[in-house]
Design a protein around this motif. Sequence first.
Motif, short mmCIF file in Angstrom:
data_model
loop_
_atom_site.label_atom_id
_atom_site.label_comp_id
_atom_site.label_asym_id
_atom_site.label_seq_id
_atom_site.Cartn_x
_atom_site.Cartn_y
_atom_site.Cartn_z
N UNK A 1 139.69 -13.74 13.48
CA UNK A 1 138.95 -12.55 13.40
C UNK A 1 137.73 -12.35 13.79
N UNK A 2 136.78 -12.95 13.02
CA UNK A 2 135.95 -12.52 13.08
C UNK A 2 134.50 -13.06 14.05
N UNK A 3 134.88 -14.90 14.46
CA UNK A 3 134.76 -14.64 15.56
C UNK A 3 134.66 -14.06 16.82
N UNK A 4 136.32 -13.71 17.10
CA UNK A 4 136.73 -12.34 18.32
C UNK A 4 135.55 -11.43 18.55
N UNK A 5 135.25 -11.00 16.80
CA UNK A 5 134.97 -10.10 17.06
C UNK A 5 133.24 -9.94 17.36
N UNK A 6 132.70 -11.31 17.06
CA UNK A 6 131.85 -11.35 17.53
C UNK A 6 131.47 -10.88 18.89
N UNK A 7 131.86 -12.02 19.73
CA UNK A 7 132.26 -12.07 20.82
C UNK A 7 132.27 -10.98 21.89
N UNK A 8 133.37 -9.75 21.18
CA UNK A 8 133.46 -9.05 21.57
C UNK A 8 132.51 -7.97 21.86
N UNK A 9 131.79 -7.69 20.78
CA UNK A 9 130.42 -6.84 20.51
C UNK A 9 129.18 -7.45 21.51
N UNK A 10 128.95 -8.29 21.51
CA UNK A 10 127.89 -9.05 22.03
C UNK A 10 128.66 -8.51 23.67
N UNK A 11 129.59 -8.83 24.17
CA UNK A 11 129.66 -8.72 25.35
C UNK A 11 129.88 -7.65 26.05
N UNK A 12 130.21 -6.14 24.86
CA UNK A 12 130.16 -5.52 25.21
C UNK A 12 129.28 -4.36 24.96
N UNK A 13 128.00 -4.87 24.34
CA UNK A 13 126.65 -4.25 23.02
C UNK A 13 127.24 -3.55 23.19
N UNK A 14 128.20 -2.71 22.31
CA UNK A 14 128.83 -1.54 21.32
C UNK A 14 130.07 -1.66 20.91
N UNK A 15 129.17 -1.24 19.65
CA UNK A 15 130.89 -1.58 18.47
C UNK A 15 131.84 -1.45 18.76
N UNK A 16 131.83 0.36 19.01
CA UNK A 16 133.01 1.24 19.69
C UNK A 16 133.54 0.42 20.95
N UNK A 17 132.50 0.12 21.65
CA UNK A 17 133.36 -0.07 23.54
C UNK A 17 134.83 -1.17 22.12
N UNK B 1 135.71 -2.81 19.71
CA UNK B 1 136.63 -1.80 19.03
C UNK B 1 137.85 -1.61 19.61
N UNK B 2 137.82 -1.01 20.61
CA UNK B 2 138.66 -0.91 21.83
C UNK B 2 139.68 -1.91 22.42
N UNK B 3 138.26 -3.02 22.26
CA UNK B 3 138.58 -3.97 22.99
C UNK B 3 139.44 -4.57 22.56
N UNK B 4 139.47 -4.22 21.15
CA UNK B 4 140.36 -5.69 21.05
C UNK B 4 141.48 -4.82 19.39
N UNK B 5 141.62 -3.70 20.23
CA UNK B 5 142.43 -2.56 19.18
C UNK B 5 141.80 -2.52 17.63
N UNK B 6 141.00 -2.80 17.20
CA UNK B 6 141.08 -2.67 15.74
C UNK B 6 140.12 -1.52 16.11
#
Length: 288
Positions: free
Chosen positions: A4-20, A22-27
């Motif tokens: 899950x940490x790796x999935x979060x890492x990719x999500x933050x990198x692609x969204x360039x924003x922690x809030x977006x 978080x919304x994308x991975x529903x956390x």
Amino acid sequence: MELRQLEYFVAVAEEANFTRAADRVHVAQPGISAQIRKLERELGQELFDRSGRSVRLTDAGKAVMPYVRKALGAVAGARTAIEDLSGLVRGRIAVGVVGAGPTITFANHLTAFHAEHPGVDIVLAEADSATLLDRLRSGELDFVVVGLTNEPTPDLTIQILSEDPIVAAVSRDHPLAGRTSIPQSAMRDLPLITLPRGNGVRSRIEDVCARAGFAPRVAFETSNIAVLTRLTEAGVGIAIVPEQLVAIMSKDLLVLAIRPEIRAQIALAWRTEGAISPAAAAFLRRIR
């Protein structure tokens, strides 16, 4: 190091924003921030530069990213293999649909697929064709329905869903209302109402005009069908849109053919290479 940490890492990198992300991975946002910090402590390096308005990868983050993507890809491949063996069709597919254009009938495909495979979650995204193709190539989307402008590159496979003439639509009291067609050259002088740049129809219009040696006179551009309709009904310009979109806009508008004819193609696109999940494979079979 957790998956899950790796999935979060990719999500933050692609969204360039922690809030977006978080919304994308529903956390919750604090949860994703804590997991990224934990990953950074384990690796001994900060992976993100948080000093600006947007979050950016550090050099360490850029170095790690290819390995993270390979790891996630391997896990996805393992899941696909197990699902293939079990014969189950479940999971999630992400589909991008161009914001305006002759794609309304695509909803019929989605409805039928959902009825056949209720265990598959379908996530829809809407944007212009150029943005959707970028998101498809990045792996964020499994399929996109877009307007074609040029020949597709080898990394993408396409299937044409519809081909429609691009026409002019005018109000009943417009000076052109008595005509049945206009020449392509009329787009140089008449105020046009059309779709924004990045849309396949707009790109097709601009390409045709450029080959004729002029730029179209675009007075208004919008992907909002209600706004497009209201402007056309008000007579402030002529709408240049795919023919079947006119019926969705208003029955009170008159259609004028454009001569020589310009055609718009709507296509389903997906990545040529890479593993495909059973859910995505079932969806592709349904469309074909």
